[in-house]
Design a protein around this motif. Structure first.
Motif, short mmCIF file in Angstrom:
data_model
loop_
_atom_site.label_atom_id
_atom_site.label_comp_id
_atom_site.label_asym_id
_atom_site.label_seq_id
_atom_site.Cartn_x
_atom_site.Cartn_y
_atom_site.Cartn_z
N ALA A 277 0.81 -1.22 0.00
CA ALA A 277 0.00 0.00 0.00
C ALA A 277 0.85 1.26 0.00
O ALA A 277 0.58 2.18 -0.79
N PRO A 278 1.87 1.40 0.86
CA PRO A 278 2.69 2.61 0.80
C PRO A 278 3.36 2.82 -0.55
O PRO A 278 3.45 3.94 -1.05
N GLN A 279 3.84 1.72 -1.15
CA GLN A 279 4.47 1.84 -2.47
C GLN A 279 3.46 2.30 -3.51
O GLN A 279 3.76 3.15 -4.36
N LEU A 280 2.25 1.74 -3.46
CA LEU A 280 1.23 2.10 -4.44
C LEU A 280 0.86 3.58 -4.33
O LEU A 280 0.65 4.25 -5.35
N LEU A 281 0.77 4.09 -3.12
CA LEU A 281 0.45 5.51 -2.94
C LEU A 281 1.52 6.39 -3.57
O LEU A 281 1.21 7.39 -4.23
N VAL A 282 2.79 6.04 -3.37
CA VAL A 282 3.89 6.81 -3.96
C VAL A 282 3.79 6.79 -5.49
O VAL A 282 3.97 7.82 -6.16
N ILE A 283 3.49 5.62 -6.04
CA ILE A 283 3.44 5.49 -7.50
C ILE A 283 2.24 6.25 -8.07
O ILE A 283 2.36 6.96 -9.08
N LEU A 284 1.07 6.12 -7.46
CA LEU A 284 -0.12 6.77 -7.99
C LEU A 284 0.04 8.29 -8.05
O LEU A 284 -0.49 8.94 -8.96
N LYS A 285 0.74 8.86 -7.08
CA LYS A 285 0.95 10.31 -7.09
C LYS A 285 1.83 10.76 -8.25
O LYS A 285 1.80 11.93 -8.63
N LEU B 240 -6.54 11.18 -4.64
CA LEU B 240 -5.63 10.88 -5.74
C LEU B 240 -6.36 11.06 -7.05
O LEU B 240 -7.25 10.26 -7.39
N GLN B 241 -6.02 12.09 -7.80
CA GLN B 241 -6.68 12.40 -9.05
C GLN B 241 -5.98 11.67 -10.20
O GLN B 241 -4.77 11.81 -10.39
N LEU B 242 -6.74 10.90 -10.95
CA LEU B 242 -6.23 10.19 -12.13
C LEU B 242 -7.11 10.55 -13.32
O LEU B 242 -7.93 9.75 -13.79
N PRO B 243 -6.98 11.75 -13.85
CA PRO B 243 -7.94 12.26 -14.84
C PRO B 243 -7.90 11.56 -16.19
O PRO B 243 -8.88 11.61 -16.93
N ARG B 244 -6.78 10.92 -16.54
CA ARG B 244 -6.65 10.29 -17.86
C ARG B 244 -6.93 8.79 -17.83
O ARG B 244 -6.96 8.14 -18.87
N LEU B 245 -7.11 8.23 -16.65
CA LEU B 245 -7.26 6.78 -16.53
C LEU B 245 -8.59 6.32 -17.12
O LEU B 245 -9.66 6.78 -16.73
N LEU B 246 -8.51 5.38 -18.07
CA LEU B 246 -9.69 4.83 -18.73
C LEU B 246 -10.00 3.41 -18.28
O LEU B 246 -11.16 3.01 -18.23
N SER B 247 -8.97 2.64 -17.96
CA SER B 247 -9.16 1.23 -17.61
C SER B 247 -8.37 0.92 -16.34
O SER B 247 -7.17 1.19 -16.27
N HIS C 250 -11.46 4.89 -1.28
CA HIS C 250 -12.06 6.17 -0.90
C HIS C 250 -11.27 7.35 -1.45
O HIS C 250 -11.81 8.44 -1.62
N ARG C 251 -9.99 7.14 -1.74
CA ARG C 251 -9.13 8.25 -2.13
C ARG C 251 -9.00 8.42 -3.63
O ARG C 251 -8.38 9.38 -4.10
N LEU C 252 -9.55 7.50 -4.41
CA LEU C 252 -9.39 7.56 -5.86
C LEU C 252 -10.49 8.39 -6.50
O LEU C 252 -11.68 8.22 -6.22
N VAL C 253 -10.09 9.28 -7.40
CA VAL C 253 -11.02 10.06 -8.21
C VAL C 253 -10.62 9.84 -9.67
O VAL C 253 -9.57 10.29 -10.13
N ILE C 254 -11.50 9.12 -10.41
CA ILE C 254 -11.17 8.71 -11.79
C ILE C 254 -12.35 9.12 -12.68
O ILE C 254 -13.21 8.30 -13.01
N PRO C 255 -12.43 10.36 -13.11
CA PRO C 255 -13.63 10.85 -13.80
C PRO C 255 -13.89 10.24 -15.17
O PRO C 255 -15.03 10.23 -15.63
N ASN C 256 -12.85 9.74 -15.86
CA ASN C 256 -13.02 9.21 -17.21
C ASN C 256 -12.95 7.69 -17.29
O ASN C 256 -12.80 7.12 -18.37
N GLN D 136 -18.01 9.50 -6.28
CA GLN D 136 -17.19 10.70 -6.16
C GLN D 136 -16.39 10.98 -7.43
O GLN D 136 -16.00 12.12 -7.69
N SER D 137 -16.16 9.95 -8.25
CA SER D 137 -15.47 10.14 -9.52
C SER D 137 -16.39 10.69 -10.59
O SER D 137 -15.94 11.39 -11.50
N GLY D 138 -17.68 10.34 -10.50
CA GLY D 138 -18.62 10.78 -11.53
C GLY D 138 -18.34 10.17 -12.89
O GLY D 138 -18.62 10.78 -13.93
N CYS D 139 -17.79 8.97 -12.91
CA CYS D 139 -17.41 8.32 -14.17
C CYS D 139 -18.60 7.62 -14.81
O CYS D 139 -19.59 7.31 -14.16
N THR D 140 -18.47 7.35 -16.10
CA THR D 140 -19.49 6.65 -16.86
C THR D 140 -18.94 5.29 -17.26
O THR D 140 -18.35 5.11 -18.32
#
Length: 530
Positions: free
Chosen positions: A313-321, A348-355, A367-373, A397-401
């Motif tokens: 988990a700590p490693q993943l947080l560093v990478i996602l940022k 953690l905002q990931l605005p370009r993530l599709l998959s 709870h911390r992931l926001v993936i709008p697309n 909270q992401s509002g994704c489709t």
């Protein structure tokens, strides 16, 4: 007289069928259109041999003489073959394989052999006649079976894949195995000036910088590689750094190992210049190493496709940022539930993530992931309780489709939380669930689904599934829903105390009849073995 008339009628019927076949619309299709249909009908990947005659493209050779001619003239159907040869292989089989390959143009050959004799025979009949036009070569053979001298004739080689492991009981040592591979690759260096893709897999060779230094000194084209895949028993961090320095043009890099070696031999190097790298895959059996988090080693901020296995988990947080441009992410975490010493509420905002493909027991990260697309989600929970609430929170909270969703649970999903989760994804078209059953009343939350698959259901879940399908069909008559094209539910027989009850078998027949009546693919399998 009646028998004679019946005989005449049979003759006339057969002639009429022949005439109709001769003037069928597909007979009048232009050759170019027919060839395009053949291309779209053939599955991706190489042609596997020994063949199965009922599979494409073999069936195209037996429909009629015109189809056979068109199929045989299409080099794209036959220029990529995967051949498995074992002891006592017949030369006639290898001659048959050789006859399938088109007489000119580039070809791709994948060879799996289990001993030196079969490898030598395959080389004689299959590889040697096509050396100068091989664009892709894949060898899965024992190291001592590699024939070194012919490697310098691979002048058209664009992609090379080698898998060489010492068979059980072989007299060869690890040093000898490395020598065979090194000699072969050194010979390749003098010819393969067009090579762009290289894959090397061997648990019989110790991966060390000196092994590849030797190849570089002999001209192996590391500097022009676009993709590199390494799979070894062990990898040192310094070895990875060394390889990345040799390959500045990489677009894709993958490394798999059973354990990382670190500590001794680590060097301090300047920042890795990998301006084109966009795809990265790292998989280690004993866990992800912290040194790989360093942005001076791997340019995380420019990656768009990432696959990581055994990450904490700590490693993943560093990478996602750092993944500011990520579009396709696959992650498998390790360890139990983890909470930071000082709670970090930053989203953690990931605005370009599709998959997103996530296998984890770390539910609190959602709870911390926001993936709008986000449009495609695969979530596999290894926790005892499926985190439906946490997933619902992330999606809302992401509002994704979301369009395509796969859920798999290591435990059971609470019957009150599943409807809430389904209600959070009303845009989903394809929903697949494994070991997460429907309950009666859940049918109101399936939105506008077109494809539904439910696997590893308990027998009690079949009633909720049946009710859902029946009610959905009623709703389609009242509202302009997109039709539910497919609905499958699989109940393994292991979940029964004995044989399925007559009531369960009746439900299966009822669902199948409903599908046939409405032209849909409905199935309730109550006798599945797995």
């Amino acid at each position: 007289m009646i028998k004679q008339l019946e005989c005449c009628r049979g003759v006339v019927s057969r002639r009429l069928a022949e005439r109709r076949a001769a003037i069928a619309p597909e007979k009048r299709l232009p050759t170019e259109l027919l060839a395009e249909i053949f291309t779209l009908s053939v599955p991706e990947g190489p042609l596997t041999l020994p063949p199965k005659h009922q599979d494409f493209p073999w069936v195209l050779r037996s429909v009629c003489s015109r189809w056979r001619q068109v199929a045989l003239e299409m080099h794209a159907l036959w220029n990529d073959v995967s051949v498995t040869v074992k002891k006592r292989v017949s030369p006639r089989f290898l001659l048959f394989v050789a006859s399938i390959l088109p007489p000119n143009g580039p070809v791709s050959i994948s060879l799996v052999a289990d001993c030196k004799a079969t490898s030598a025979m395959a080389y004689e009949f299959l590889i040697a006649p096509n050396l100068s036009r091989l664009s892709a070569l894949s060898l899965d053979i024992p190291p001592h079976s590699i024939i070194v001298p012919w490697a310098d004739q691979l002048v058209s080689l664009h992609s090379l894949e080698l898998k060489a492991d010492i068979p059980w009981g072989s007299p060869d040592s690890l040093q000898q195995a490395g020598g065979y591979l090194g000699d072969f690759l050194a010979n390749v260096s003098s010819a393969a000036t067009n090579m762009r893709h290289f894959k090397l897999s061997s648990f019989s060779v110790h991966f060390a910088p000196s092994f590849f230094d030797r190849l570089q000194s002999q001209g192996f084209p590391f500097h022009q590689l676009l993709s590199l895949f390494l799979n070894f028993e062990d990898l040192s961090i310094s070895s990875i750094k060394h390889m990345l320095r040799l390959c500045p043009q990489l677009v894709s890099f993958s490394a798999e190992t059973r354990y990382y070696m670190d500590g001794q031999g680590r060097d301090v190097v300047p920042r890795q210049e990998l301006p084109r790298l966009t795809s990265l895959s790292l998989n280690c059996g004993d866990g992800f190493h912290d040194d790989l988090l360093d942005a001076t080693l791997l340019p995380w901020a420019q990656l768009s496709h990432v696959c990581l296995k055994r990450v904490t988990a700590p490693q993943l947080l560093v990478i996602l940022k750092q993944l500011t441009r990520i579009e396709d992410l696959e992650v498998e975490t390790t360890g139990h539930q983890w909470e930071p010493q000082q709670p970090d509420v930053e989203l953690l905002q990931l605005p370009r993530l599709l998959s997103l493909n996530l296998t984890t027991s770390l539910d609190h990260l959602l709870h911390r992931l926001v993936i709008p697309n986000l449009t495609s989600l695969i979530f596999k929970s290894t926790h005892l309780i499926f985190p439906a609430d946490e997933l619902s929170s992330m999606i809302l909270q992401s509002g994704c489709t979301l369009k395509n969703v796969f859920f798999s649970s290591g435990g059971r999903c609470h019957f009150q939380t599943l409807p809430q989760l389904l209600a959070a994804i009303p845009s989903v078209i394809t929903l697949t669930m494994n070991d997460i059953g429907f309950h009666q009343g859940d049918h109101e939350a399936i939105g506008r689904l077109r494809f539904l698959e439910v696997f590893e259901c308990r027998n009690t879940d079949a009633f909720g599934f049946t009710e859902m399908v029946q009610d959905r069909m009623k709703l389609e008559q009242e509202y302009p829903f997109s039709p539910l094209r497919k609905a499958w539910c699989v109940v393994p027989i292991k979940f029964y105390h004995s044989e399925p009850s007559n009531r369960m078998k009746g439900l299966a027949q009822e669902i199948e009849a409903l599908g046939q009546e409405n032209g849909r693919d409905f199935k309730l399998d109550v006798t599945a073995q797995t």
